[in-house]
Design a protein around this motif. Structure first.
Motif, mmCIF file in Angstrom:
data_model
loop_
_atom_site.group_PDB
_atom_site.id
_atom_site.type_symbol
_atom_site.label_atom_id
_atom_site.label_comp_id
_atom_site.label_asym_id
_atom_site.label_seq_id
_atom_site.Cartn_x
_atom_site.Cartn_y
_atom_site.Cartn_z
ATOM 1 N N TRP A 23 23.801 24.775 79.747
ATOM 2 C CA TRP A 23 22.640 24.725 79.445
ATOM 3 C C TRP A 23 22.142 24.554 78.205
ATOM 4 C CZ3 TRP A 23 19.051 26.566 82.089
ATOM 5 C CH2 TRP A 23 19.092 27.525 83.177
ATOM 6 N N ASP A 24 23.631 23.880 77.298
ATOM 7 C CA ASP A 24 22.830 23.232 76.212
ATOM 8 C C ASP A 24 23.300 21.827 76.013
ATOM 9 O OD1 ASP A 24 22.630 25.816 74.757
ATOM 10 O OD2 ASP A 24 25.156 25.122 73.569
ATOM 11 N N ALA A 25 23.789 21.294 77.123
ATOM 12 C CA ALA A 25 23.638 19.529 77.535
ATOM 13 C C ALA A 25 22.259 19.547 77.482
ATOM 14 C CB ALA A 25 25.109 19.852 78.697
ATOM 15 N N LEU A 26 21.537 20.487 78.676
ATOM 16 C CA LEU A 26 20.806 20.345 79.507
ATOM 17 C C LEU A 26 19.550 19.858 78.077
ATOM 18 C CD1 LEU A 26 20.625 22.779 82.743
ATOM 19 C CD2 LEU A 26 20.215 20.308 82.230
ATOM 20 N N SER A 27 19.476 20.977 77.293
ATOM 21 C CA SER A 27 19.219 20.733 76.050
ATOM 22 C C SER A 27 18.907 19.715 75.311
ATOM 23 C CB SER A 27 18.985 22.509 74.848
ATOM 24 O OG SER A 27 18.379 23.377 75.602
ATOM 25 N N ALA A 28 20.394 19.333 74.939
ATOM 26 C CA ALA A 28 20.451 18.226 74.408
ATOM 27 C C ALA A 28 19.603 16.652 75.068
ATOM 28 C CB ALA A 28 21.914 17.860 74.211
ATOM 29 N N ASN A 29 20.231 16.253 75.919
ATOM 30 C CA ASN A 29 19.713 15.713 77.182
ATOM 31 C C ASN A 29 18.241 14.797 77.006
ATOM 32 O OD1 ASN A 29 22.359 14.754 77.731
ATOM 33 N ND2 ASN A 29 21.961 16.313 79.780
ATOM 34 N N LEU A 30 17.672 16.359 76.918
ATOM 35 C CA LEU A 30 16.222 16.790 76.385
ATOM 36 C C LEU A 30 15.890 15.766 75.451
ATOM 37 C CD1 LEU A 30 13.411 17.252 78.347
ATOM 38 C CD2 LEU A 30 13.694 19.246 77.972
ATOM 39 N N ARG A 31 16.641 16.789 74.418
ATOM 40 C CA ARG A 31 15.845 16.158 73.489
ATOM 41 C C ARG A 31 16.301 14.561 73.034
ATOM 42 N NH1 ARG A 31 13.092 17.459 69.407
ATOM 43 N NH2 ARG A 31 12.935 15.563 68.677
ATOM 44 N N GLY A 32 17.286 14.287 73.741
ATOM 45 C CA GLY A 32 17.474 12.942 73.535
ATOM 46 C C GLY A 32 16.839 12.355 74.195
ATOM 47 N N ALA A 33 16.110 12.725 75.511
ATOM 48 C CA ALA A 33 15.004 12.098 76.092
ATOM 49 C C ALA A 33 13.682 11.470 75.146
ATOM 50 C CB ALA A 33 14.420 11.851 77.462
ATOM 51 N N TYR A 34 13.162 13.079 74.114
ATOM 52 C CA TYR A 34 11.954 12.989 72.892
ATOM 53 C C TYR A 34 12.275 11.954 72.415
ATOM 54 C CZ TYR A 34 9.239 17.286 75.207
ATOM 55 O OH TYR A 34 8.585 17.867 76.251
ATOM 56 N N ASP A 35 13.519 12.220 72.108
ATOM 57 C CA ASP A 35 13.463 10.613 70.650
ATOM 58 C C ASP A 35 13.811 9.384 71.321
ATOM 59 O OD1 ASP A 35 14.353 13.322 68.946
ATOM 60 O OD2 ASP A 35 16.359 13.020 69.567
ATOM 61 N N ALA A 36 14.191 9.351 72.398
ATOM 62 C CA ALA A 36 14.163 7.595 72.781
ATOM 63 C C ALA A 36 12.572 7.263 73.420
ATOM 64 C CB ALA A 36 15.196 7.393 73.550
ATOM 65 N N ASN A 37 11.666 8.228 73.259
ATOM 66 C CA ASN A 37 10.303 8.403 73.967
ATOM 67 C C ASN A 37 10.395 8.001 75.327
ATOM 68 O OD1 ASN A 37 9.010 8.826 70.913
ATOM 69 N ND2 ASN A 37 9.188 7.082 70.491
ATOM 70 N N ASP A 38 11.580 8.205 76.102
ATOM 71 C CA ASP A 38 11.575 8.099 77.410
ATOM 72 C C ASP A 38 10.657 9.333 78.572
ATOM 73 O OD1 ASP A 38 12.306 7.429 79.385
ATOM 74 O OD2 ASP A 38 14.100 7.111 79.341
ATOM 75 N N GLU A 39 9.241 8.595 78.721
ATOM 76 C CA GLU A 39 8.407 10.095 78.347
ATOM 77 C C GLU A 39 8.472 9.719 80.243
ATOM 78 O OE1 GLU A 39 4.078 9.259 78.904
ATOM 79 O OE2 GLU A 39 4.852 8.451 76.426
ATOM 80 N N ASP A 40 9.589 8.857 81.043
ATOM 81 C CA ASP A 40 10.123 9.415 82.317
ATOM 82 C C ASP A 40 11.324 10.317 82.347
ATOM 83 O OD1 ASP A 40 8.364 7.311 83.677
ATOM 84 O OD2 ASP A 40 9.536 6.030 83.573
ATOM 85 N N LEU A 41 12.193 9.882 81.195
ATOM 86 C CA LEU A 41 12.732 10.990 81.817
ATOM 87 C C LEU A 41 12.817 12.769 81.091
ATOM 88 C CD1 LEU A 41 16.268 11.412 81.743
ATOM 89 C CD2 LEU A 41 16.920 10.361 80.238
ATOM 90 N N VAL A 42 12.031 12.357 80.194
ATOM 91 C CA VAL A 42 11.221 13.569 80.166
ATOM 92 C C VAL A 42 10.855 14.264 80.975
ATOM 93 C CG1 VAL A 42 9.470 14.595 78.245
ATOM 94 C CG2 VAL A 42 11.332 12.808 77.328
#
Length: 146
Positions: A23-42
């Motif tokens: 669960w924490d890894a999913l949160s971190a991956n999603l947070r990373g996608a936001y930080d990278a402005n990767d809308e597709d990954l978000v």
């Protein structure tokens, strides 16, 4: 059903789907996608992440919430898990920090998106949302005369 029993069942149901580290890894991956402005990954990560929380609450925990006198309906917030209601009182646990919400209730675009909660934080917030509902249910149940 007591608050502690309900929270124990809530935690166990979510941990049957994924362990806390996942669960924490999913949160971190999603947070990373936001930080990278990767809308597709978000977009790719957000829907399954949120839907997993909602599915456990709506289906796996249905009997637990029914037994506690709590109805479960769709959330109104995009990061909401569900709307939980008992005796006219409603609460909506979220997967992001509550202080990042604007007046309209949407996730604030605070540099990269919402600050998602860890599994432990989400469970604490969930418990905080359930506490007044279970208290109200207990107050409205008839007392057994002995």
């Amino acid at each position: 059903m007591t608050l502690n029993e309900t929270i124990d069942r809530l935690r166990a149901a979510h941990l049957m789907v994924r362990d806390a580290h996942e669960w924490d890894a999913l949160s971190a991956n999603l947070r990373g996608a936001y930080d990278a402005n990767d809308e597709d990954l978000v977009e790719q990560l957000q829907q399954p992440y949120v839907q997993s929380w909602r599915t456990v609450t709506h289906y796996v925990l249905r009997d637990t919430f029914d037994a506690a006198g709590i109805s479960v309906t769709e959330p109104s917030h995009p990061w909401g898990i569900a709307t939980l209601t008992a005796n006219g009182v409603s609460r909506e646990p979220l997967l992001c920090r509550n202080d990042q919400l604007d007046a309209l209730g949407s996730a604030a675009a605070s540099i990269g998106g919402p600050r998602l909660l860890t599994f432990a934080e989400a469970m604490t917030y969930y418990a905080d949302c359930l506490a007044p509902l279970l208290q109200r249910v207990g107050e409205n149940q008839p007392q057994n005369a002995t």
